[in-house]
Write an enzyme that holds these catalytic residues in place. Structure first.
Site, short mmCIF file in Angstrom:
data_model
loop_
_atom_site.label_atom_id
_atom_site.label_comp_id
_atom_site.label_asym_id
_atom_site.label_seq_id
_atom_site.Cartn_x
_atom_site.Cartn_y
_atom_site.Cartn_z
N ASP A 104 4.67 0.80 -0.42
CA ASP A 104 5.49 0.62 -1.52
C ASP A 104 4.63 -0.50 -2.45
O ASP A 104 3.73 -0.98 -2.02
CB ASP A 104 6.74 -0.46 -1.20
CG ASP A 104 7.82 0.44 -0.44
OD1 ASP A 104 7.70 1.76 -0.66
OD2 ASP A 104 8.55 -0.41 0.12
N1 URA Z 1 8.66 0.29 4.96
C1 URA Z 1 9.00 -0.27 3.61
O1 URA Z 1 10.09 -0.50 3.38
N2 URA Z 1 7.95 -0.29 2.76
C2 URA Z 1 6.60 0.38 2.93
O2 URA Z 1 5.67 0.35 2.10
C3 URA Z 1 6.43 0.80 4.14
C4 URA Z 1 7.38 0.93 5.22
#
Ligand code: URA
Length: 250
Positions: A104
């Site tokens: 993310d």
């Molecule tokens: N879980 C999440 O919530 N975000 C990520 O980037 C990876 C795993």
């Protein structure tokens, strides 16, 4: 040396093997000027002229990097909204590399970069069960019971299949937040956030400390380093039994 077209295309880092097969079937691929749509077709990377949408394949040697993605960077090579992307960090790599999966925008941590489309597809294959380790800062005091519920598997909003078993260690309670280490063996969109949300908890900060056994140790946010020959061999071994696209489920 003749090889299957989909293999040549994925090795050139243009697409995963599965995507390459689609490109072939849909008529995007030419060999020596002629459109080839059969999946069994072969070509020689050096002697034949293989083109995808009119662009000639350059067969690059495979390269592999461990990148420590900083927060506030999208894990794609460009961003339609103009946010900072991986491109800022990969300019010095002459080969065209792609991330193995995503992190993310607000999440930092280990992201592999490679032009090896075949290894990428295998690492991301659901049957590979590659370990991803995260450190999460969660608002409030997380109880042992809540941890057990998450470890056993929860239903995420909008999905019917519960999450796979995972393992969670409480690192510390630092009022008003709890720090936890979460090890997942699958990778759904925003999975850590959504797992905690499913039981009413909020992840305030998330970092991935390791992917497929490769840790960020010594690599600062924004830095990258090539994987060693040993590390690449270990990745190959890890996914050796993962089916490639054609054999999957058949
Ligand atoms: N879980 C999440 O919530 N975000 C990520 O980037 C990876 C795993």
């Amino acid at each position: 040396l003749k090889q299957r077209l989909q293999k040549l295309i994925s090795q050139a880092g243009i697409a995963s093997r599965r995507k390459a097969e689609e490109l072939i079937v849909r008529g995007h691929v030419r060999v020596n000027g002629k459109v080839v749509q059969e999946l069994g077709a072969q070509a020689d990377a050096h002697r034949d002229r293989v083109e995808v949408d009119g662009r000639r394949l350059v067969t690059q040697a495979p390269v592999y990097f461990l990148f420590h993605k900083p927060r506030e960077v999208v894990s794609t090579l460009s961003d339609p909204e103009g946010r900072e992307s991986l491109r800022s960090f990969t300019r010095e790599i002459p080969e065209r590399v792609y991330p193995v999966g995503r992190l993310d925008y607000h999440t930092s941590g280990v992201l592999l970069l490679t032009n090896d489309g075949e290894l990428t597809a295998k690492l991301l294959h659901p049957r590979a069960h590659v370990a991803k380790v995260y450190v999460a800062k969660v608002k409030g005091m997380v109880t042992d019971e809540q941890i057990e519920i998450l470890e056993a598997g929860v239903r995420l909003q909008g999905e019917s299949r519960p999450t796979a078993k995972c393992s969670i260690q409480k690192l510390r309670f630092e009022p008003p937040n709890t720090w936890l280490q979460v090890t997942l063996y699958e990778g759904r969109n925003r999975q850590v956030h959504r797992m905690f949300e499913s039981i009413g908890l909020r992840v305030q900060r998330l970092a991935r400390t390791s992917f497929a056994g490769l840790a960020a140790d010594g690599v600062l946010p924004g830095e990258l380093r090539p994987l060693s020959v040993k590390e690449v061999a270990a990745l190959q071994k890890l996914v050796a039994s993962v089916p490639t696209s054609r054999s999957a489920g058949r």
